[in-house]
Design an enzyme around this catalytic site. Structure first.
Site, PDB file in Angstrom:
ATOM      1  CB  THR A   1       0.055  -2.927   4.404  1.00 55.49           C
ATOM      2  OG1 THR A   1       1.218  -3.637   4.846  1.00 55.49           O
ATOM      3  CG2 THR A   1       0.160  -2.751   2.890  1.00 55.49           C
ATOM      4  CG  HIS A   2      -3.878   0.150   7.088  1.00 54.21           C
ATOM      5  ND1 HIS A   2      -4.356   0.017   8.371  1.00 54.21           N
ATOM      6  CD2 HIS A   2      -4.047  -1.071   6.511  1.00 54.21           C
ATOM      7  CE1 HIS A   2      -4.791  -1.217   8.563  1.00 54.21           C
ATOM      8  NE2 HIS A   2      -4.609  -1.897   7.450  1.00 54.21           N
ATOM      9  CG  ASN A   3       1.154   2.619   2.514  1.00 54.01           C
ATOM     10  OD1 ASN A   3       0.985   1.405   2.448  1.00 54.01           O
ATOM     11  ND2 ASN A   3       2.220   3.136   3.081  1.00 54.01           N
TER      12      ASN A   3
END
Length: 573
Positions: A502-504
Site C-alpha cells: 500500500t505504497h501508492n
C-alpha cells in the site's frame, strides 16, 4: 442543495497522519481548524483483545468500502480499465487515523539521493543513463532541508532504532528517541550473514515502541508486546504510533479542533485562483454541506487528493500524449520481488511472535549506494528480513514441489510453520511518461463522480533491478544456512489482484518548477495559493523504502508553510 456553514480559518480533508499532524501544529498556535474524516471515529478500545485475522486481515474491516468508491486500472492506454471490486494489490484505509491505523510501523527516511535524483544521476552517469520515457525529476527540496522535519516526526512518534549512524543512509541531527527493538535469533542470523558478506545491516526503524516513551507533546505510550497483529490491525496497547494515540489528542486538547467524522468531501470550491472551501456529504444522513474556509488542506490518500483536484478543476491535468500538465503525473508504486526463502529442518524460530517493524535491513543496494555504470537500471531496493508475526490463516509456506492441497501439503505446512525465513527486497518505482492517474470516463462512485483511473505497468527498468537484487538476497540466504531454499529473479506484468504494497505515490508532485510540478516545497499548490496538498501524492518517484516517515516530515513542513501563509500570504517559494 448544500447547507452553507460559517466560514473557518482552516479546513482539513482527511484525518490520518497528515491531517492529524497539521491539525496538532496549527491548533497549538491557536488556529481554529475543522477536520473532515469520511469514516467513523476510532479509539484503542475498539481493538481490545480483537486479534481476529479473518475479520481484519482477510475481510478488511478497517478498509474503504469498494462498493461505494474504488479505482479503475489498466496496464496501458490501449486497454480498457476496469474497477477493482475486491481488495488485492493495495489496501485503502478509512476512518479516523486512516492508513495510519493499519500500517506496520516501518519508518525509514528516504535517502539524500532521492530528493535530488535527477541532478545526482546526471552528475554521476550523464543524461544518457536516464531512459527517454522516464520522467525523473528533483523534488524541489534537499534531504538536509527536510531533515529537521524527519527529526520532529520521529520524536513525536517515538521511533525505535539503532543509536549509531549507519554510513549509507542520510545523516541524522539526533539519535532515534528510543532504543531498537529486540534482536531476535532470526535477525541475528541475518546480521551475522550480511556482516560476513561485507554489508551494513541495521535494525529497522520502528514505530512499534521498544520501551515506554513520553513525546515532546506529553503523550505517553506503552511498549510493544510483540503480539504479531500490526499490519491490517489497530493496536490495542497504543504501542504502535498512529494518529489517534499521538497527534489527534494534542489537537483536541487545545479546544481549537472541530472534528467531523462521516464527512465525505466531494469537491473543493474555488474561483479559479483560490480555494474558497469544500463541499461534503454526511455519509449517515446523506445531507450536503458547504464549508467555506480561508485555507483548504487536502490530506487524504493519494487517489483522493488527485481526484478532488481533477473533479474540482484545480491545476492542469496531465496529458501523457504531450507530457504537459501536472495533476496525475508520475504515478509510481513499489517494485517487490527477488525474495529468497529458506527452509530449516533443524531449527525453529517462534515466528508466531513479532511486530510490524521488527526487522533488519541492509541499504547497500538502495538508491545510488552502489555503482550503476554497468547496470541497466537506476535506483535499487532495501534488502531485509522481518519478523512481523506469522498468522495461521495467511501463512502456509512449503518447499517447492509440495502439492497445493492434501495430506502432504498439511504435513509440510505444520513442519515449517516456525522454520521458514525469507530475505526480501522492497524496490523503488521510477516514473514514466505513460504511468499516470486521470478520471475514468465510464465508472463512477456512489455520488455519481468519476473514479480515479490508474495506468501503470512494470518496466524493463524494474525487471532488471529485480534480477540483480535476487542475486543478493540469494547470496544472503545461502550464508544463513537453510536446509533447502528457493528464489525467483523474474518480474511479470503488474497485476492488481495479489497484495503487494500500500505504497501508492505521485499525482500531485512537488518541485521547483510550476510547469513540471503541482505543489512547491511547502506543498502549496502553484495554481491556488491557499490550497495545500500533502501526502505521498507529492512524491516525484517512490524510493526503496516505506513512505511514512517522508510523508510525516512533509506534513510538518506543510504545517510550517500554512503558518507562514497565514502571516504573510502569497506564494511561499
Amino acid at each position: 442543495m448544500a447547507t452553507v456553514l460559517p466560514k473557518v480559518p482552516v479546513v482539513i480533508v482527511g484525518m490520518g497522519w497528515l491531517g492529524g499532524i497539521i491539525a496538532a501544529e496549527l491548533t497549538k498556535q491557536g488556529v481554529k481548524v475543522v477536520g473532515l474524516e469520511r469514516g467513523k471515529p476510532r479509539s484503542t478500545q475498539d481493538y481490545y483483545m480483537v486479534h481476529d485475522e479473518l475479520r481484519y486481515a482477510q475481510r478488511y474491516d478497517l478498509m474503504q468500502d469498494l462498493s461505494r468508491e474504488t479505482i479503475t486500472f489498466r496496464n496501458t492506454d490501449k486497454m480498457a480499465a476496469v474497477p477493482m471490486r475486491e481488495y488485492g494489490s493495495f489496501l485503502l484505509g478509512e476512518g479516523l487515523g486512516g492508513a495510519g491505523i493499519h500500517w506496520n510501523g516501518q519508518t525509514y527516511r528516504f535517502l539524500p539521493y532521492d530528493f535530488e535524483i535527477y541532478s545526482k544521476t546526471v552528475e554521476r552517469y550523464g543524461k544518457a543513463k536516464i531512459p527517454e520515457a522516464m520522467t525523473l525529476q528533483d523534488w524541489g527540496i534537499t534531504y538536509d532541508e527536510l531533515e529537521p522535519y524527519f527529526d520532529k516526526f520521529e520524536k513525536m512518534a517515538g521511533i525505535s532504532g539503532d543509536q549509531e549512524q549507519n554510513p549509507l543512509v542520510g545523516k541524522r541531527s539526533s539519535p532515534f528517541p528510543t532504543k531498537p527493538m529486540i534482536k531476535t535469533p532470526v535477525l541475528k542470523m541475518f546480521e551475522d550473514a550480511t556482516k560476513k558478506l561485507g554489508y551494513h545491516p541495521y535494525m529497522m526503524p520502528s514505530a512499534n515502541l521498544s520501551e515506554q516513551y513520553t513525546n515532546p507533546d506529553g503523550i505517553t505510550r506503552a511498549p510493544c508486546q510483540y503480539c504479531g497483529y500490526c499490519e491490517r490491525f489497530g493496536c490495542e496497547y497504543g504501542a504502535k504510533a498512529d494518529p489517534v494515540v499521538t497527534v489527534l489528542p494534542v489537537a483536541q486538547k487545545t479546544g481549537n479542533l472541530e472534528l467531523r467524522t462521516y464527512s465525505n468531501v466531494v469537491s473543493v470550491k474555488n474561483d479559479g485562483k483560490k480555494a474558497t472551501g469544500v463541499v461534503y456529504v454526511n455519509t449517515v444522513t446523506g445531507e450536503q454541506f458547504e464549508q467555506p474556509a480561508d485555507i483548504v488542506i487536502l490530506a487524504s490518500y493519494v487517489f483522493n487528493n488527485v481526484r478532488l483536484l481533477l473533479t474540482s478543476k484545480l491545476g492542469k491535468p496531465y496529458d501523457p500524449a504531450t507530457g504537459k500538465g501536472v495533476v496525475g503525473k508520475n504515478y509510481c508504486y513499489q517494485t517487490n520481488g527477488g525474495a529468497a526463502t529458506g527452509f530449516f529442518d533443524e531449527k525453529q524460530f517462534n515466528l508466531f511472535a513479532g511486530a510490524g517493524s521488527l526487522g533488519m535491513e541492509i541499504p547497500d543496494y538502495n538508491g545510488d549506494n552502489f555503482d550503476h555504470s554497468s547496470l541497466n537500471f537506476l535506483h535499487g531496493a532495501g534488502i531485509r528480513i522481518s519478523q512481523t508475526g506469522q498468522r495461521p490463516i495467511a501463512t502456509n509456506s512449503v518447499p517447492k514441489g509440495t502439492p497445493g492441497w492434501g495430506k502432504d501439503f498439511k504435513q509440510k505446512s505444520l513442519q515449517y510453520a516456525n522454520s521458514v525465513l525469507s530475505v526480501s527486497a522492497q524496490g523503488s518505482s521510477l516514473p514514466f511518461r505513460h504511468h499516470y492517474l486521470d478520471l475514468d470516463p465510464t465508472y463512477k462512485d456512489v455520488y455519481g463522480l468519476p473514479l480515479v483511473r490508474i495506468t501503470f505497468d512494470f518496466e524493463e527498468q524494474d525487471r532488471q533491478m529485480i534480477k540483480f537484487i535476487a542475486t543478493k538476497t540469494t547470496e544472503i540466504m545461502k550464508e544463513m544456512g537453510p536446509t533447502t531454499m528457493g528464489s525467483s529473479d523474474q518480474l511479470g506484468p503488474y497485476n492488481i489482484v495479489p497484495y503487494q504494497s500500500t505504497h501508492n505515490t505521485g499525482g500531485v508532485i512537488m518541485g521547483a518548477d510550476p510547469s513540471t510540478s503541482a505543489v512547491n516545497s511547502y506543498l502549496q499548490m502553484w495554481d491556488a495559493e491557499n490550497l495545500f496538498v500533502v501526502g505521498a501524492s507529492a512524491f516525484a518517484h517512490n524510493s526503496g523504502y516505506n513512505p511514512t516517515a517522508t510523508v510525516g516530515a512533509l506534513a510538518y513542513r506543510c504545517a510550517e508553510g500554512v503558518s507562514k501563509y497565514m502571516k504573510e500570504g502569497g506564494m511561499l517559494v
